[in-house]
Design a protein around this motif. Structure first.
Motif, PDB file in Angstrom:
ATOM      1  N   LEU A   1      22.532  81.559  13.179  1.00  0.00           N
ATOM      2  CA  LEU A   1      21.599  81.739  14.554  1.00  0.00           C
ATOM      3  C   LEU A   1      20.212  82.607  14.277  1.00  0.00           C
ATOM      4  CD1 LEU A   1      24.447  81.743  17.072  1.00  0.00           C
ATOM      5  CD2 LEU A   1      23.163  79.746  16.425  1.00  0.00           C
ATOM      6  N   ASP A   2      20.662  83.456  13.336  1.00  0.00           N
ATOM      7  CA  ASP A   2      19.320  84.569  13.332  1.00  0.00           C
ATOM      8  C   ASP A   2      18.313  84.027  12.253  1.00  0.00           C
ATOM      9  OD1 ASP A   2      21.773  85.035  11.713  1.00  0.00           O
ATOM     10  OD2 ASP A   2      20.333  86.591  10.906  1.00  0.00           O
TER      11      ASP A   2
ATOM     12  N   GLU B   1      14.629  86.767  21.023  1.00  0.00           N
ATOM     13  CA  GLU B   1      13.958  86.394  22.038  1.00  0.00           C
ATOM     14  C   GLU B   1      14.633  86.656  23.149  1.00  0.00           C
ATOM     15  OE1 GLU B   1      11.193  82.701  19.696  1.00  0.00           O
ATOM     16  OE2 GLU B   1      13.313  82.330  20.717  1.00  0.00           O
TER      17      GLU B   1
ATOM     18  N   GLU C   1      32.839  86.626  20.301  1.00  0.00           N
ATOM     19  CA  GLU C   1      33.998  86.288  19.270  1.00  0.00           C
ATOM     20  C   GLU C   1      33.881  87.141  18.238  1.00  0.00           C
ATOM     21  OE1 GLU C   1      36.285  82.628  19.128  1.00  0.00           O
ATOM     22  OE2 GLU C   1      35.149  82.366  17.504  1.00  0.00           O
TER      23      GLU C   1
ATOM     24  N   MET D   1      15.673  78.219  28.113  1.00  0.00           N
ATOM     25  CA  MET D   1      16.582  77.581  27.139  1.00  0.00           C
ATOM     26  C   MET D   1      16.957  78.686  26.138  1.00  0.00           C
ATOM     27  SD  MET D   1      15.577  74.294  25.093  1.00  0.00           S
ATOM     28  CE  MET D   1      15.807  73.347  26.524  1.00  0.00           C
ATOM     29  N   PRO D   2      18.016  79.009  25.492  1.00  0.00           N
ATOM     30  CA  PRO D   2      18.347  80.169  24.821  1.00  0.00           C
ATOM     31  C   PRO D   2      17.516  79.737  23.407  1.00  0.00           C
ATOM     32  CG  PRO D   2      20.121  78.780  24.792  1.00  0.00           C
ATOM     33  CD  PRO D   2      19.356  78.291  26.004  1.00  0.00           C
ATOM     34  N   ASP D   3      17.015  80.788  22.740  1.00  0.00           N
ATOM     35  CA  ASP D   3      16.529  80.783  21.411  1.00  0.00           C
ATOM     36  C   ASP D   3      17.099  81.762  20.639  1.00  0.00           C
ATOM     37  OD1 ASP D   3      13.439  79.810  22.913  1.00  0.00           O
ATOM     38  OD2 ASP D   3      14.587  78.672  21.519  1.00  0.00           O
ATOM     39  N   THR D   4      16.392  82.568  19.746  1.00  0.00           N
ATOM     40  CA  THR D   4      16.773  83.484  18.912  1.00  0.00           C
ATOM     41  C   THR D   4      17.380  84.768  19.504  1.00  0.00           C
ATOM     42  OG1 THR D   4      14.796  84.664  18.502  1.00  0.00           O
ATOM     43  CG2 THR D   4      15.158  82.634  17.022  1.00  0.00           C
TER      44      THR D   4
ATOM     45  N   ARG E   1      16.333  91.591  11.525  1.00  0.00           N
ATOM     46  CA  ARG E   1      16.509  90.262  11.304  1.00  0.00           C
ATOM     47  C   ARG E   1      16.564  89.363  12.407  1.00  0.00           C
ATOM     48  NH1 ARG E   1      19.622  89.204   5.483  1.00  0.00           N
ATOM     49  NH2 ARG E   1      18.049  90.036   4.122  1.00  0.00           N
ATOM     50  N   ASP E   2      16.135  89.680  13.453  1.00  0.00           N
ATOM     51  CA  ASP E   2      16.295  88.989  14.594  1.00  0.00           C
ATOM     52  C   ASP E   2      17.790  88.710  15.146  1.00  0.00           C
ATOM     53  OD1 ASP E   2      13.837  88.792  15.109  1.00  0.00           O
ATOM     54  OD2 ASP E   2      13.631  86.896  13.956  1.00  0.00           O
ATOM     55  N   SER E   3      18.576  89.512  14.398  1.00  0.00           N
ATOM     56  CA  SER E   3      19.982  89.189  14.944  1.00  0.00           C
ATOM     57  C   SER E   3      20.641  90.557  15.628  1.00  0.00           C
ATOM     58  CB  SER E   3      20.810  88.831  13.688  1.00  0.00           C
ATOM     59  OG  SER E   3      22.295  89.051  14.105  1.00  0.00           O
TER      60      SER E   3
ATOM     61  N   GLY F   1      14.400  79.570  16.999  1.00  0.00           N
ATOM     62  CA  GLY F   1      14.314  78.628  18.037  1.00  0.00           C
ATOM     63  C   GLY F   1      15.723  77.896  17.394  1.00  0.00           C
ATOM     64  N   LEU F   2      16.531  77.820  18.452  1.00  0.00           N
ATOM     65  CA  LEU F   2      17.863  77.081  17.961  1.00  0.00           C
ATOM     66  C   LEU F   2      17.509  75.494  17.452  1.00  0.00           C
ATOM     67  CD1 LEU F   2      20.209  78.060  20.852  1.00  0.00           C
ATOM     68  CD2 LEU F   2      20.391  78.682  18.353  1.00  0.00           C
TER      69      LEU F   2
ATOM     70  N   SER G   1      20.404  73.795  25.515  1.00  0.00           N
ATOM     71  CA  SER G   1      20.830  73.951  24.184  1.00  0.00           C
ATOM     72  C   SER G   1      21.621  75.423  24.043  1.00  0.00           C
ATOM     73  CB  SER G   1      19.785  73.889  23.044  1.00  0.00           C
ATOM     74  OG  SER G   1      18.975  75.155  23.233  1.00  0.00           O
ATOM     75  N   ASP G   2      22.423  75.511  23.027  1.00  0.00           N
ATOM     76  CA  ASP G   2      23.265  76.622  22.995  1.00  0.00           C
ATOM     77  C   ASP G   2      23.593  76.502  21.451  1.00  0.00           C
ATOM     78  OD1 ASP G   2      24.590  79.031  23.358  1.00  0.00           O
ATOM     79  OD2 ASP G   2      26.305  78.026  24.483  1.00  0.00           O
ATOM     80  N   GLY G   3      23.750  77.976  21.094  1.00  0.00           N
ATOM     81  CA  GLY G   3      24.293  78.016  19.486  1.00  0.00           C
ATOM     82  C   GLY G   3      25.693  79.144  19.449  1.00  0.00           C
ATOM     83  N   ARG G   4      26.404  78.790  18.601  1.00  0.00           N
ATOM     84  CA  ARG G   4      27.411  79.509  18.525  1.00  0.00           C
ATOM     85  C   ARG G   4      27.487  79.992  16.795  1.00  0.00           C
ATOM     86  NH1 ARG G   4      30.786  80.158  22.592  1.00  0.00           N
ATOM     87  NH2 ARG G   4      29.630  79.602  24.293  1.00  0.00           N
ATOM     88  N   GLY G   5      27.923  81.502  16.675  1.00  0.00           N
ATOM     89  CA  GLY G   5      27.813  81.768  15.312  1.00  0.00           C
ATOM     90  C   GLY G   5      29.131  82.594  15.049  1.00  0.00           C
ATOM     91  N   ILE G   6      30.199  81.932  15.092  1.00  0.00           N
ATOM     92  CA  ILE G   6      31.310  82.697  14.884  1.00  0.00           C
ATOM     93  C   ILE G   6      31.570  83.041  13.661  1.00  0.00           C
ATOM     94  CG2 ILE G   6      33.724  82.288  14.952  1.00  0.00           C
ATOM     95  CD1 ILE G   6      33.632  80.366  16.904  1.00  0.00           C
TER      96      ILE G   6
END
Lengths: 405, 178
Positions: free
Chosen positions: A377-378, B7, B26, B1-4, B64-66, A382-383, A322-327
């Motif tokens: 995403l944040d 993580e 980006e 597997m990617p998470d936050t 905030r996990d970001s 978990g995504l 899985s993957d996430g993008r947050g432009i």
């Protein structure tokens, strides 16, 4: 994530990141291949030619970036992830490689192996680069470019960005640094030396190079933008291997990162595709149970990510990636893919945490789905936490619902 | 597997870092452009920001996990540190003629736009702001982070960030009205 009340006057809109810029930065930042023990900082470079075996060494210095992050304890030295460099040098070339480059085997001085590509260095400063999908040669008539007051020169920038130059005579050490906007030295970059040539696998826009010679150091500045355009300096052609071109291109770009999971690229086949869009994903598989997920950015294949390789173990569906993008800070995309038991599964529906339902595309036992308009995403753990997968049989009846953790 | 982000950050391995890069490159690249008014410089600044992030990953507590607020802060610090140290960065910006956009690589790839002139004008003012206001502007107005996120990454109360932005906004509006 709330937005500021106002924006700066005339603030330019955000742009999509062009794939080649992303790739160039990614190579510079993340590098490629497995992390190796970092070579000693500013290690001397030397080339040994003994018994026909040519040994290349690389230098990779320590970073010198001055940073004052807001929350720190103490500075910790860590290996830099930049790791794309020469991995092998062989005398001459194979007959096939020489023929693809239009060289006679006897003309080729040596073949330089880098992740996902080979560079042949022939007599009279002729060079050729071979990747999984492209062959490019330099145009000697485009000339060379003096460096360090003419003591050194830049000979070619290959199609994948590898910069090749000739060192001053008697060079015992080469150091390469990248300048930040101020122009100050910021970070050392890998540079490899093979006989009288130096190779810069990852080019920054502006670089400083220092050659240590018997008569003292010689330095020069390299401005990539001042060098000839690729079409002026090179003649290139695409040589597609058998099979799907998107898969071939995706694996070509991926192998340049030095990954170790591709194996024989000719075994890979296309699977499910998430559909059109700026960010799309193509599942690919090696016909032996290994899957990967190729990013298709603005319609162009980019690099692939490997999927989880654990056995299916009788499961109807297995999420492998899985993957996430947050432009945009206010929204994101989440994509996920995996494999299904094709004998029992005829379809999948993905339900996200907001209740949005998206059908997954199934091809050759693989599936992939992309979900738009996701929370930042944040904003969650978990995504795919809370997502549900409804598994449908070949009669389109729900036979199982899986909740992702 | 990617998470936050948190993580991935905590994992600290190369694959996790690559995932973080892919996720935020980006956004950081665009932010770096807003700090430099040059796509070429933005590319170098973005690379340097992630390299710095990799080096300091064990030292950082994410907000905030970001990772994005911290990455923006690093980008701002790098540009500012270099600017303070040598002053060449600012001169480089000024050297760019208003009617002759620097033809950098990115601008050959994507359509050229005429944002640079206005952005350089804004950056001139941002660069002259007091440090506290400048940091808030870079994160909230240029980076489009929330005031809460900026407050956390700057270690101040949110009301302070709002106040700093309010003061800075007045100066920026004055520039716009010239």
């Amino acid at each position: 994530m709330s937005q500021p009340e106002t924006i700066v006057p005339d603030l330019p809109p955000r742009r999509p990141l062009p794939p080649d810029v992303r790739e160039r930065m990614r190579r510079r930042v993340v590098g490629g291949g497995a992390v190796r023990t970092p070579l000693a900082a500013a290690a001397a470079v030397a080339v040994l030619a003994a018994g026909g075996a040519i040994v290349a060494q690389s230098t990779q210095g320590d970073d010198t970036i001055a940073v004052a992050p807001p929350t720190t304890t103490s500075s910790t030295a860590a290996p830099s992830p930049r790791d794309v460099s020469v991995i092998a040098v062989a005398p001459r070339a194979t007959e096939d490689d020489a023929a693809r480059c239009g060289f006679a085997v006897t003309e080729v001085r040596f073949t330089i192996g880098l992740p996902g590509r080979r560079i042949l260095a022939a007599a009279n400063d002729r060079f050729c680069e071979i990747t999984h999908t492209e062959v490019s040669r330099n145009k000697p008539e485009a000339g060379t470019f003096p460096l360090a007051g003419g003591a050194a020169s830049l000979l070619w920038r290959a199609g994948t960005g590898v910069l090749i130059g000739r060192m001053p005579a008697g060079t015992s050490d080469v150091k390469l640094t990248v300048a930040l906007p101020s122009g100050g030295p910021v970070v050392s970059m890998p540079v490899s030396v093979v006989e009288d040539l130096f190779l810069i696998p990852q080019s920054a826009v502006r670089m400083s190079v220092v050659f240590t010679t018997a008569s003292g150091p010689l330095s020069g500045e390299i401005d990539i933008e001042a060098l000839p355009r690729p079409d002026v300096w090179s003649q290139s052609r695409q040589e597609w291997p058998p099979g799907d071109r998107v898969v071939a291109r995706c694996l070509d770009l991926t192998m340049r990162d030095g990954v170790d999971w591709v194996g024989d690229p000719l075994k890979w086949r296309p699977g499910a595709f998430s559909g059109a869009g700026v960010d799309a994903w193509l599942a690919i598989h090696d016909q032996a149970g290994v899957t990967a997920y190729c990013h298709v950015y603005h319609g162009e294949a980019a690099t692939a990510r490997p999927g989880d390789t654990s056995p299916q173990d009788g499961a109807l569906v297995k999420v492998r990636w899985s993957d996430g993008r947050g432009i945009d800070p206010t929204s994101a995309q989440v994509a996920l893919g995996g494999t299904v038991d094709t004998a029992k599964v005829g379809g999948l529906e993905i339900v996200d945490a907001q209740g949005q339902t998206v059908p997954a595309v199934l091809v050759e036992g693989t599936f992939v789905a992309r979900l738009d308009d996701q929370p930042p995403l944040d904003a969650r753990r978990g995504l795919t936490k809370g997502f549900q997968i409804r598994v449908l049989d070949h009669g389109n009846q729900v036979v199982e619902t899986v909740t992702l953790e | 597997m990617p998470d936050t982000d948190a993580e991935l950050w905590a994992r600290g391995d190369k694959a996790s870092f690559a995932a973080l890069f892919d996720r935020h490159a980006e956004a950081v690249w665009n932010h770096a452009y807003r700090l430099t008014a040059s796509w070429s410089l933005a590319e170098d600044l973005t690379s340097a920001t992630f390299l710095a992030a990799w080096r300091r990953r064990s030292d950082i507590t994410l907000v905030r996990d970001s990772a994005l607020p911290w990455l923006y802060t690093v980008a701002g610090n790098l540009a500012r540190t270099e600017f303070r140290r040598l002053g060449r960065f600012r001169r480089a910006l000024r050297r760019v003629p208003d009617d002759d956009v620097v033809p950098d690589h990115a601008e050959r790839v994507i359509a050229a736009v005429d944002d640079d002139r206005a952005l350089r004008r804004v950056l001139d003012v941002v660069g002259s702001l007091p440090k506290a206001e400048r940091e808030a502007v870079e994160l909230c107005l240029l980076g489009e982070l929330s005031t809460a996120e900026a407050a956390q990454v700057l270690g101040v109360a949110e009301v302070s960030v709002r106040s700093r932005i309010s003061r800075a906004r007045a100066r920026l509006r004055a520039v716009e009205e010239r």
